[in-house]
Motif scaffolding. Structure first.
Motif, PDB file in Angstrom:
ATOM      1  N   GLY A   6      18.790  -4.021  -4.398  1.00  0.00           N
ATOM      2  CA  GLY A   6      19.816  -5.049  -4.253  1.00  0.00           C
ATOM      3  C   GLY A   6      20.970  -4.466  -3.463  1.00  0.00           C
ATOM      4  O   GLY A   6      20.803  -4.005  -2.341  1.00  0.00           O
ATOM      5  N   SER A   7      22.136  -4.435  -4.077  1.00  0.00           N
ATOM      6  CA  SER A   7      23.288  -3.794  -3.432  1.00  0.00           C
ATOM      7  C   SER A   7      23.633  -2.451  -4.071  1.00  0.00           C
ATOM      8  O   SER A   7      24.655  -1.836  -3.737  1.00  0.00           O
ATOM      9  CB  SER A   7      24.509  -4.717  -3.525  1.00  0.00           C
ATOM     10  N   LEU A   8      22.780  -1.979  -4.991  1.00  0.00           N
ATOM     11  CA  LEU A   8      23.027  -0.742  -5.732  1.00  0.00           C
ATOM     12  C   LEU A   8      22.366   0.437  -5.024  1.00  0.00           C
ATOM     13  O   LEU A   8      21.168   0.414  -4.739  1.00  0.00           O
ATOM     14  CB  LEU A   8      22.485  -0.872  -7.150  1.00  0.00           C
ATOM     15  N   GLU A   9      23.133   1.494  -4.755  1.00  0.00           N
ATOM     16  CA  GLU A   9      22.598   2.709  -4.144  1.00  0.00           C
ATOM     17  C   GLU A   9      22.250   3.704  -5.244  1.00  0.00           C
ATOM     18  O   GLU A   9      23.101   4.111  -6.028  1.00  0.00           O
ATOM     19  CB  GLU A   9      23.627   3.317  -3.192  1.00  0.00           C
ATOM     20  N   VAL A  10      20.968   4.098  -5.319  1.00  0.00           N
ATOM     21  CA  VAL A  10      20.470   4.981  -6.371  1.00  0.00           C
ATOM     22  C   VAL A  10      20.095   6.314  -5.741  1.00  0.00           C
ATOM     23  O   VAL A  10      19.335   6.366  -4.770  1.00  0.00           O
ATOM     24  CB  VAL A  10      19.252   4.362  -7.083  1.00  0.00           C
ATOM     25  N   ARG A  11      20.618   7.403  -6.312  1.00  0.00           N
ATOM     26  CA  ARG A  11      20.410   8.734  -5.757  1.00  0.00           C
ATOM     27  C   ARG A  11      19.440   9.542  -6.604  1.00  0.00           C
ATOM     28  O   ARG A  11      19.204   9.241  -7.776  1.00  0.00           O
ATOM     29  CB  ARG A  11      21.748   9.470  -5.667  1.00  0.00           C
ATOM     30  N   TYR A  12      18.925  10.598  -6.010  1.00  0.00           N
ATOM     31  CA  TYR A  12      18.012  11.518  -6.692  1.00  0.00           C
ATOM     32  C   TYR A  12      18.633  12.022  -7.990  1.00  0.00           C
ATOM     33  O   TYR A  12      18.008  12.026  -9.044  1.00  0.00           O
ATOM     34  CB  TYR A  12      17.695  12.678  -5.744  1.00  0.00           C
ATOM     35  N   ARG A  13      19.909  12.430  -7.915  1.00  0.00           N
ATOM     36  CA  ARG A  13      20.555  12.996  -9.091  1.00  0.00           C
ATOM     37  C   ARG A  13      20.824  11.953 -10.167  1.00  0.00           C
ATOM     38  O   ARG A  13      21.105  12.305 -11.308  1.00  0.00           O
ATOM     39  CB  ARG A  13      21.844  13.697  -8.697  1.00  0.00           C
ATOM     40  N   ASP A  14      20.782  10.667  -9.819  1.00  0.00           N
ATOM     41  CA  ASP A  14      20.916   9.615 -10.827  1.00  0.00           C
ATOM     42  C   ASP A  14      19.634   9.458 -11.643  1.00  0.00           C
ATOM     43  O   ASP A  14      19.687   9.135 -12.838  1.00  0.00           O
ATOM     44  CB  ASP A  14      21.230   8.265 -10.172  1.00  0.00           C
ATOM     45  N   VAL A  15      18.491   9.668 -10.981  1.00  0.00           N
ATOM     46  CA  VAL A  15      17.205   9.298 -11.571  1.00  0.00           C
ATOM     47  C   VAL A  15      16.563  10.443 -12.338  1.00  0.00           C
ATOM     48  O   VAL A  15      16.053  10.252 -13.453  1.00  0.00           O
ATOM     49  CB  VAL A  15      16.251   8.783 -10.473  1.00  0.00           C
ATOM     50  N   VAL A  16      16.564  11.659 -11.779  1.00  0.00           N
ATOM     51  CA  VAL A  16      15.778  12.746 -12.370  1.00  0.00           C
ATOM     52  C   VAL A  16      16.236  13.095 -13.789  1.00  0.00           C
ATOM     53  O   VAL A  16      15.408  13.140 -14.714  1.00  0.00           O
ATOM     54  CB  VAL A  16      15.783  13.972 -11.445  1.00  0.00           C
ATOM     55  N   PRO A  17      17.528  13.351 -14.042  1.00  0.00           N
ATOM     56  CA  PRO A  17      17.916  13.623 -15.437  1.00  0.00           C
ATOM     57  C   PRO A  17      17.651  12.444 -16.364  1.00  0.00           C
ATOM     58  O   PRO A  17      17.294  12.641 -17.537  1.00  0.00           O
ATOM     59  CB  PRO A  17      19.423  13.925 -15.332  1.00  0.00           C
ATOM     60  N   SER A  18      17.807  11.225 -15.860  1.00  0.00           N
ATOM     61  CA  SER A  18      17.544  10.048 -16.692  1.00  0.00           C
ATOM     62  C   SER A  18      16.075   9.961 -17.071  1.00  0.00           C
ATOM     63  O   SER A  18      15.730   9.628 -18.212  1.00  0.00           O
ATOM     64  CB  SER A  18      17.966   8.777 -15.944  1.00  0.00           C
ATOM     65  N   GLN A  19      15.184  10.256 -16.123  1.00  0.00           N
ATOM     66  CA  GLN A  19      13.764  10.227 -16.441  1.00  0.00           C
ATOM     67  C   GLN A  19      13.410  11.272 -17.491  1.00  0.00           C
ATOM     68  O   GLN A  19      12.628  10.997 -18.415  1.00  0.00           O
ATOM     69  CB  GLN A  19      12.938  10.460 -15.179  1.00  0.00           C
ATOM     70  N   PRO A  25      20.226  17.467 -10.559  1.00  0.00           N
ATOM     71  CA  PRO A  25      19.940  18.680  -9.776  1.00  0.00           C
ATOM     72  C   PRO A  25      20.149  18.439  -8.293  1.00  0.00           C
ATOM     73  O   PRO A  25      20.065  17.293  -7.828  1.00  0.00           O
ATOM     74  CB  PRO A  25      18.458  18.905 -10.081  1.00  0.00           C
ATOM     75  N   PRO A  26      20.388  19.503  -7.524  1.00  0.00           N
ATOM     76  CA  PRO A  26      20.488  19.351  -6.074  1.00  0.00           C
ATOM     77  C   PRO A  26      19.117  19.123  -5.455  1.00  0.00           C
ATOM     78  O   PRO A  26      18.113  19.649  -5.929  1.00  0.00           O
ATOM     79  CB  PRO A  26      21.080  20.685  -5.622  1.00  0.00           C
ATOM     80  N   ALA A  27      19.096  18.351  -4.371  1.00  0.00           N
ATOM     81  CA  ALA A  27      17.825  18.016  -3.716  1.00  0.00           C
ATOM     82  C   ALA A  27      17.606  18.774  -2.423  1.00  0.00           C
ATOM     83  O   ALA A  27      16.501  18.743  -1.876  1.00  0.00           O
ATOM     84  CB  ALA A  27      17.766  16.509  -3.436  1.00  0.00           C
ATOM     85  N   ASN A  28      18.646  19.475  -1.904  1.00  0.00           N
ATOM     86  CA  ASN A  28      18.503  20.181  -0.627  1.00  0.00           C
ATOM     87  C   ASN A  28      19.482  21.353  -0.589  1.00  0.00           C
ATOM     88  O   ASN A  28      20.269  21.564  -1.513  1.00  0.00           O
ATOM     89  CB  ASN A  28      18.751  19.215   0.535  1.00  0.00           C
ATOM     90  N   ARG A  29      19.435  22.114   0.522  1.00  0.00           N
ATOM     91  CA  ARG A  29      20.261  23.321   0.638  1.00  0.00           C
ATOM     92  C   ARG A  29      21.749  23.003   0.580  1.00  0.00           C
ATOM     93  O   ARG A  29      22.541  23.727  -0.042  1.00  0.00           O
ATOM     94  CB  ARG A  29      19.932  24.047   1.946  1.00  0.00           C
ATOM     95  N   GLU A  30      22.165  21.958   1.240  1.00  0.00           N
ATOM     96  CA  GLU A  30      23.577  21.589   1.239  1.00  0.00           C
ATOM     97  C   GLU A  30      24.053  21.290  -0.179  1.00  0.00           C
ATOM     98  O   GLU A  30      25.136  21.736  -0.599  1.00  0.00           O
ATOM     99  CB  GLU A  30      23.801  20.382   2.142  1.00  0.00           C
ATOM    100  N   GLU A  31      23.252  20.546  -0.926  1.00  0.00           N
ATOM    101  CA  GLU A  31      23.632  20.228  -2.299  1.00  0.00           C
ATOM    102  C   GLU A  31      23.587  21.468  -3.183  1.00  0.00           C
ATOM    103  O   GLU A  31      24.382  21.590  -4.128  1.00  0.00           O
ATOM    104  CB  GLU A  31      22.727  19.132  -2.840  1.00  0.00           C
ATOM    105  N   GLU A  32      22.684  22.411  -2.899  1.00  0.00           N
ATOM    106  CA  GLU A  32      22.636  23.662  -3.657  1.00  0.00           C
ATOM    107  C   GLU A  32      23.925  24.454  -3.477  1.00  0.00           C
ATOM    108  O   GLU A  32      24.472  25.010  -4.437  1.00  0.00           O
ATOM    109  CB  GLU A  32      21.437  24.499  -3.222  1.00  0.00           C
TER     110      GLU A  32
END
Length: 492
Positions: A294-307, A146-153
């Motif tokens: 570590g060196s991995l960048e994790v985003r909101y959209r990566d985590v929420v659907p997975s949870q 899902p989008p997390a802010n207006r720009e992503e919406e």
């Protein structure tokens, strides 16, 4: 509801069991069984059912429906044919057969066991929404759900329109014939193909909806319906937005149960000690920007659907949920390998996403402009501040989808001689118990067993015994509740 490498129940839902019993009926499509040649299916027999693209024109163009069979182990006591389908929509029944028995015990002894890829999925006319695999990969890598802010919406609305246009351009002749009503007609052709006149169906998650549609369309051909992890058919079809709000509230309720049981488990749960607040804090951080592990960048959209998917499964998904959040809390000091393994295991197959979207959009009713999605965010955030938007934005491409004349919209009353048997966990994150109560009311002729457990697939010897007895003998159980086993975070 996808084939997860972490746990088998994420979004594909529960396997559907269909038992066909009776003497030979009128001729339908033929199935020429032969040895399966695809890797992992060598133990089975395979066939292609030639079914019409449009059942309103049975003599018109056809496509191949891929079917797999495990013959009855005790042919002298054979009752009929048992069909297995997977949920989603979008899961491949043929893939689900690889490397395992399709059924066990008396069901495997007394039935031929058959599974198949539903139309628009896998080997049965896979939906295409892109000109190439590279284009498909590029699109989904940039998707924000899902989008997390207006720009992503704003970006999500634009990409939803782009996606619908791509499906219209590349979807082929099947795209206009992907409703569950079309799939129910395919199932009826398969029933005829094996030479049986009455159908007993047991389906879970999305497949419970397929069963309800079949029962409504072909009541005189129903022997029995056993449905698990219920979809509310009226809400799913005609009041999709309000039903997604109900689903969101159910997911949030299961999250609270996860946190309660995690805290009670102490060191057996990696997030114990105010798990609910710790998870909320991590998600709030992700809304503001990525977390580096570590060196991995994790985003909101990566985590929420997975949870949301991890909440389906108490045995592997719930511990993975706790571990993921605990590692995200650690930030740069967290274990990059563990986080990557969890998120990768939960990644959807891209072909699954295309099938899921196309079949869903053929069935549901949502606002007809993608810009309506941000306007309703407040309602979804109120019901489920963590996962409501995730469920809501999965349907955004449907705003630009053409309405299908094949869509079945009711009524849902079941007019078969045998009542349906419904089974649902009390705490289900995607098909809440309220759906099962609504389905029981709409079907009228139905009995509900509530399993006192968590997750999407009921784990209960009591319910398993009732299901098997019902499928074999049409006996409706007297019990209305069953204990669950085992529970989450068991003692070591």
């Amino acid at each position: 509801m996808i084939k997860s490498r972490l746990f088998a129940t994420a979004l594909t839902g529960v396997l559907a069991l269909v038992v066909v019993v009776a003497p030979a009926a009128a001729a339908g499509p033929s199935l020429a069984w032969g040895p399966c040649t695809e890797s992992g299916l060598e133990r089975y027999q395979c066939a292609i059912a030639e079914v019409p693209i449009d059942h309103a024109h049975p003599d018109g163009p056809k496509f191949g429906l891929s079917v797999v069979r495990q013959p009855a182990a005790d042919p002298a006591r054979r009752i009929g044919t048992l069909f297995l389908a997977v949920g989603g929509p979008g899961g491949s029944g043929v893939d689900s057969a690889k490397g395992r028995e399709l059924a066990q015990g008396e069901l495997a002894e007394r039935f031929d066991v058959v599974t198949f890829d539903q139309r628009g999925i896998g080997r049965s006319g896979q939906v295409r929404c892109f000109a190439s695999v590279a284009e498909q990969e590029e699109f989904w890598a940039a998707a924000v759900i899902p989008p997390a802010n207006r720009e992503e919406e704003r970006a999500a609305a634009s990409r939803a329109r782009e996606y619908a246009r791509g499906c219209a351009e590349h979807g082929g002749p099947l795209l206009g014939h992907l409703t569950t009503a079309d799939a129910a007609r395919d199932l009826d052709w398969l029933r005829e193909a094996v030479g049986d006149a009455k159908l007993t169906y047991a389906g879970g998650s999305y497949a419970s909806y397929l069963g309800q549609v079949y029962g409504a369309m072909f009541p005189e051909r129903v022997r029995a319906l056993q449905l698990t992890a219920m979809i509310d058919p009226e809400g799913y079809t005609n009041r999709t937005t309000s039903t997604l709000l109900e689903r969101s509230a159910g997911t949030e309720g299961v999250l609270r149960e996860f946190a309660r049981l995690c805290d009670a488990a102490g060191p057996r749960c990696a997030l114990s000690g105010n798990a609910l607040a710790r998870n909320a804090a991590v998600l709030d951080r992700l809304k503001r920007g990525p977390i580096t592990v570590g060196s991995l960048e994790v985003r909101y959209r990566d985590v929420v659907p997975s949870q949301a998917s991890m909440l389906y499964d108490t045995q592997e998904g719930w511990p993975a949920f706790a571990t993921l959040v605990a590692e995200l809390e650690r930030g740069p000091a967290g274990d990059e390998r563990v986080v990557s393994e969890i998120l990768t295991a939960l990644a959807f197959r891209l072909d699954f996403l295309d099938s899921f979207t196309a079949i869903t959009c053929a069935d549901v009713r949502v606002p007809q402009v993608p810009s309506a999605w941000p306007l309703l965010n407040g309602a979804f955030d109120a019901q489920s501040p963590h996962y409501g938007r995730s469920w809501w934005y999965l349907t955004q491409p449907c705003a630009a989808w053409p309405s299908s004349p094949q869509r079945y919209t009711g009524p849902w009353h079941l007019k078969s001689a045998t009542p349906a048997l419904l089974i649902n966990n009390r705490y289900d994150p995607v098909t809440p118990l309220s759906y099962a109560h609504t389905s029981r009311r709409l079907l009228g002729n139905a009995h509900l067993i509530t399993v006192e457990g968590h997750g999407h697939t009921p784990l209960s010897p009591c319910a398993d015994a009732a299901r098997a007895e019902y499928l074999l003998t049409q006996t409706v159980p007297t019990t209305s509740t069953c204990p669950a086993s085992p529970g989450p975070f068991p003692p070591t």
